[in-house]
Design a protein around this motif. Structure first.
Motif, short mmCIF file in Angstrom:
data_model
loop_
_atom_site.label_atom_id
_atom_site.label_comp_id
_atom_site.label_asym_id
_atom_site.label_seq_id
_atom_site.Cartn_x
_atom_site.Cartn_y
_atom_site.Cartn_z
N LYS A 130 0.81 -1.22 0.00
CA LYS A 130 0.00 0.00 0.00
C LYS A 130 0.84 1.26 0.00
N ASP A 131 1.81 1.34 0.92
CA ASP A 131 2.55 2.59 1.07
C ASP A 131 4.06 2.46 0.88
N GLY A 132 4.55 1.27 0.60
CA GLY A 132 5.97 1.07 0.34
C GLY A 132 6.85 1.05 1.58
#
Length: 88
Positions: free
Chosen positions: A17-19
């Motif tokens: 999702k956000d790395g």
């Protein structure tokens, strides 16, 4: 109480999702039932509190280290009971 494991895997993954990075630790040990899981997650709980000079005697290590490493900790545990397998 003893914990025997034959396999331990430590890995760093990226959240899709956000790395952000995630630390994954998995093993094939005996697991914990719901009561043991609650004790493990309770600050200050330790079965080793009467044993001097041993790691884990104050019951804060897992909680403190996980709070310093990241924002969240998710623990899954599977244990066999005499009647069924449970995922906590």
């Amino acid at each position: 109480m003893s914990f025997v494991t034959g396999y331990v895997n430590n890995d760093m993954l990226r959240n899709k999702k956000d790395g952000k990075r995630m630390l994954l630790i998995e093993d094939n040990g005996g697991g914990m039932d719901p009561d043991k899981m609650r004790q493990c997650m309770s600050l200050g709980y330790s079965l080793k509190s009467m044993v001097a000079d041993t790691i884990g005697q104050y019951g804060n290590g897992f909680k403190t280290s996980s709070m310093r490493l990241g924002a969240d900790v998710i623990v899954f545990s599977r244990c066999s009971t005499k009647d069924e397998k449970r995922l906590v």
